[in-house]
Design a protein around this motif. Structure first.
Motif, PDB file in Angstrom:
ATOM      1  N   GLN A   1       0.890  -1.109  -0.082  1.00  0.00           N
ATOM      2  CA  GLN A   1      -0.034   0.049   0.005  1.00  0.00           C
ATOM      3  C   GLN A   1       0.854   1.168  -0.175  1.00  0.00           C
ATOM      4  N   ASP A   2       0.805   2.052  -0.925  1.00  0.00           N
ATOM      5  CA  ASP A   2       1.198   3.332  -0.848  1.00  0.00           C
ATOM      6  C   ASP A   2       0.723   4.517   0.075  1.00  0.00           C
ATOM      7  N   ILE A   3       1.049   5.135   1.003  1.00  0.00           N
ATOM      8  CA  ILE A   3       0.825   5.963   1.950  1.00  0.00           C
ATOM      9  C   ILE A   3       1.595   6.993   1.986  1.00  0.00           C
ATOM     10  N   THR A   4       1.285   8.023   2.835  1.00  0.00           N
ATOM     11  CA  THR A   4       1.810   9.332   3.316  1.00  0.00           C
ATOM     12  C   THR A   4       2.116   9.236   4.655  1.00  0.00           C
ATOM     13  N   VAL A   5       3.423   9.649   4.912  1.00  0.00           N
ATOM     14  CA  VAL A   5       3.725  10.017   6.469  1.00  0.00           C
ATOM     15  C   VAL A   5       4.239  11.131   6.562  1.00  0.00           C
ATOM     16  N   ASP A   6       4.582  11.970   7.742  1.00  0.00           N
ATOM     17  CA  ASP A   6       4.942  13.239   8.082  1.00  0.00           C
ATOM     18  C   ASP A   6       6.333  13.120   7.903  1.00  0.00           C
ATOM     19  N   GLY A   7       6.975  14.128   7.289  1.00  0.00           N
ATOM     20  CA  GLY A   7       8.408  14.815   7.213  1.00  0.00           C
ATOM     21  C   GLY A   7       8.534  15.641   7.649  1.00  0.00           C
ATOM     22  N   TRP A   8       9.903  16.258   7.740  1.00  0.00           N
ATOM     23  CA  TRP A   8      10.455  17.352   8.548  1.00  0.00           C
ATOM     24  C   TRP A   8       9.678  18.685   8.035  1.00  0.00           C
ATOM     25  N   GLN A   9       9.221  19.336   9.006  1.00  0.00           N
ATOM     26  CA  GLN A   9       8.631  20.806   8.719  1.00  0.00           C
ATOM     27  C   GLN A   9       7.403  20.706   8.089  1.00  0.00           C
ATOM     28  N   GLY A  10       6.747  19.555   8.253  1.00  0.00           N
ATOM     29  CA  GLY A  10       5.288  19.804   7.650  1.00  0.00           C
ATOM     30  C   GLY A  10       5.173  18.903   6.179  1.00  0.00           C
ATOM     31  N   ALA A  11       6.591  18.480   5.785  1.00  0.00           N
ATOM     32  CA  ALA A  11       6.131  17.952   4.523  1.00  0.00           C
ATOM     33  C   ALA A  11       5.501  16.507   4.350  1.00  0.00           C
ATOM     34  N   ASP A  12       5.086  16.116   3.194  1.00  0.00           N
ATOM     35  CA  ASP A  12       4.369  14.709   3.004  1.00  0.00           C
ATOM     36  C   ASP A  12       5.327  13.913   2.323  1.00  0.00           C
ATOM     37  N   LEU A  13       5.605  12.800   2.711  1.00  0.00           N
ATOM     38  CA  LEU A  13       6.551  11.934   2.292  1.00  0.00           C
ATOM     39  C   LEU A  13       5.864  10.748   1.876  1.00  0.00           C
ATOM     40  N   ALA A  14       5.984  10.531   0.606  1.00  0.00           N
ATOM     41  CA  ALA A  14       5.467   9.252   0.037  1.00  0.00           C
ATOM     42  C   ALA A  14       6.505   7.992   0.808  1.00  0.00           C
ATOM     43  N   ALA A  15       5.473   7.074   1.097  1.00  0.00           N
ATOM     44  CA  ALA A  15       6.084   5.840   1.596  1.00  0.00           C
ATOM     45  C   ALA A  15       5.137   4.462   1.140  1.00  0.00           C
ATOM     46  N   ARG A  16       5.700   3.224   1.394  1.00  0.00           N
ATOM     47  CA  ARG A  16       5.245   2.055   0.960  1.00  0.00           C
ATOM     48  C   ARG A  16       5.331   1.278   1.826  1.00  0.00           C
ATOM     49  N   LEU A  17       3.886   0.457   2.175  1.00  0.00           N
ATOM     50  CA  LEU A  17       3.776  -0.388   3.459  1.00  0.00           C
ATOM     51  C   LEU A  17       3.861  -1.614   2.867  1.00  0.00           C
ATOM     52  N   TYR A  18       4.341  -2.768   3.405  1.00  0.00           N
ATOM     53  CA  TYR A  18       4.508  -4.219   2.775  1.00  0.00           C
ATOM     54  C   TYR A  18       3.897  -5.142   3.832  1.00  0.00           C
ATOM     55  N   VAL A  19       2.863  -5.608   3.728  1.00  0.00           N
ATOM     56  CA  VAL A  19       2.272  -6.670   4.918  1.00  0.00           C
ATOM     57  C   VAL A  19       2.632  -8.120   4.329  1.00  0.00           C
ATOM     58  N   PRO A  20       3.228  -8.784   5.335  1.00  0.00           N
ATOM     59  CA  PRO A  20       3.646 -10.325   4.988  1.00  0.00           C
ATOM     60  C   PRO A  20       2.485 -11.271   4.778  1.00  0.00           C
ATOM     61  N   SER A  21       1.227 -11.159   5.641  1.00  0.00           N
ATOM     62  CA  SER A  21       0.448 -12.017   5.688  1.00  0.00           C
ATOM     63  C   SER A  21      -1.160 -11.242   6.090  1.00  0.00           C
ATOM     64  N   GLU A  22      -1.972 -12.013   6.092  1.00  0.00           N
ATOM     65  CA  GLU A  22      -3.450 -11.459   6.690  1.00  0.00           C
ATOM     66  C   GLU A  22      -3.145 -10.745   7.744  1.00  0.00           C
ATOM     67  N   PRO A  23      -3.680  -9.476   8.111  1.00  0.00           N
ATOM     68  CA  PRO A  23      -3.446  -9.050   9.417  1.00  0.00           C
ATOM     69  C   PRO A  23      -4.328  -9.509  10.368  1.00  0.00           C
ATOM     70  N   ILE A  24      -3.694  -9.980  11.592  1.00  0.00           N
ATOM     71  CA  ILE A  24      -4.473 -10.433  12.681  1.00  0.00           C
ATOM     72  C   ILE A  24      -4.680  -8.980  13.555  1.00  0.00           C
ATOM     73  N   TRP A  25      -5.715  -8.555  13.589  1.00  0.00           N
ATOM     74  CA  TRP A  25      -5.876  -7.036  14.145  1.00  0.00           C
ATOM     75  C   TRP A  25      -5.739  -6.981  15.809  1.00  0.00           C
ATOM     76  N   ALA A  26      -5.876  -8.280  16.308  1.00  0.00           N
ATOM     77  CA  ALA A  26      -5.933  -8.435  17.828  1.00  0.00           C
ATOM     78  C   ALA A  26      -4.456  -8.489  18.167  1.00  0.00           C
ATOM     79  N   LYS A  27      -3.323  -8.767  17.331  1.00  0.00           N
ATOM     80  CA  LYS A  27      -2.059  -8.787  17.494  1.00  0.00           C
ATOM     81  C   LYS A  27      -1.293  -8.010  16.240  1.00  0.00           C
ATOM     82  N   PRO A  28      -0.762  -6.666  16.514  1.00  0.00           N
ATOM     83  CA  PRO A  28      -0.259  -5.781  15.704  1.00  0.00           C
ATOM     84  C   PRO A  28       1.215  -6.485  15.447  1.00  0.00           C
TER      85      PRO A  28
END
Length: 314
Positions: free
Chosen positions: A52-79
């Motif tokens: 998933q391509d997301i945006t995270v906070d950079g220095w001085q309010g900049a928006d940084l592109a980021a990419r989140l890789y998830v290895p398996s089906e999330p088990i939301w009870a266990k981050p």
């Protein structure tokens, strides 16, 4: 030991191709060249559960592109544990695209999420932008991990080359700000010194791809003046103290002008009571992490990185 035969063959093929060096290309063409060619010699992209391509906070309010890789089906009870990845490229080149295969490999094999950060590059964004973007991304992850099914108490920070520098600098800054340390610093042939005066630099800064002219080209774009070379956000070795930091796992390449940077940093950490494990990969050059499509040694590095991460996550 001599160059690994496959490494020597690759260097010979590169030299015979007579591709221009980065300084000859200029910044924009160098970035395009890396994005187009690094995936060709890297491992084949491994399948993961989601990207998933997301945006995270950079220095001085900049928006940084980021990419989140998830290895398996999330088990939301266990981050999930997460690796915050900062790519290499001399603070000037490199991208989410050029490091996609590495991030997929680490995600799938270690079974941890990977958050790859597209911190801002020089010369458009000079020092300390990359270092402050890295710190800001770490702060963002601490605050927002749960929103993405990630465990803020199980963060690993890592990167190669300039990304290793940024990872080490982030840990130093986080300590000084009173922020939690990550579980581990995963530092792949990091730069830690400011002036290139080590024996390895003198021996290997010619003939092994990462040459003195290329290093000077990178740093000339990133740094404002030689004053920046003593700043711990660029040269973490120069910090007044290396106590109170996350344990480190440091990989270096034998034929690398930055090899002694990793050795010296491991010595500093261990002397300060911060556990640091150092592994040298013989017969290979700087950047070999990304050569898994044509060399065997990167697969050993991938395996060892995965093992180091698995030892600290639960």
């Amino acid at each position: 030991m001599p160059l690994d035969p496959d490494m020597a063959d690759l260097l010979d093929r590169i030299n015979r191709a007579k591709a221009p060096e980065y300084p000859e290309m200029g910044v924009l063409l160098a970035r395009q060249f890396v994005d187009a060619n690094l995936p060709v010699i890297d491992v084949a992209p491994m399948p993961v559960h989601s990207v998933q391509d997301i945006t995270v906070d950079g220095w001085q309010g900049a928006d940084l592109a980021a990419r989140l890789y998830v290895p398996s089906e999330p088990i939301w009870a266990k981050p999930m544990p997460v690796l915050l990845w900062l790519h290499g490229g001399g603070f000037t080149i490199g991208s989410l695209k050029s490091y996609d295969a590495v991030c997929r490999t680490l995600c799938a094999q270690a079974e941890v999420a990977v958050l790859s950060i597209d911190y801002r590059l020089a010369p458009e964004h000079k020092f300390p932008t990359a270092a402050m973007d890295a710190l800001s991304a770490y702060q963002w992850l601490l605050a927002h991990a749960a929103e993405h099914g990630l465990d803020a108490q199980q963060i690993i920070i890592g990167g190669d080359s300039a990304g290793g520098t940024l990872s080490a600098a982030t840990c130093l800054q986080a300590r000084d700000l009173g922020l939690p340390q990550p579980l581990l610093q995963l530092l792949i042939y990091p730069g830690t010194c400011g002036f290139g005066e080590t024996p390895a630099y003198q021996t290997y800064a010619s003939g092994y791809r990462l040459t003195k002219p290329i290093i000077d080209w990178f740093f000339g774009h990133y740094l404002n003046s030689d004053v920046d070379r003593r700043d711990i956000r660029f040269a973490p070795l120069y910090a007044d103290s290396h106590a109170g930091l996350a344990p480190a796992w440091i990989a270096i390449a034998e034929y690398d002008p930055l090899a002694d940077d990793g050795r010296l940093y491991a010595d500093k950490l261990n002397a300060a009571g911060t556990p640091a494990e150092l592994i040298q990969y013989d017969g290979v050059i700087h950047g070999f992490l990304n050569f898994g499509g044509v060399l065997k040694r990167p697969h050993e590095l991938h395996r060892d990185m995965v093992q180091a991460m698995r030892q600290v996550v639960s």
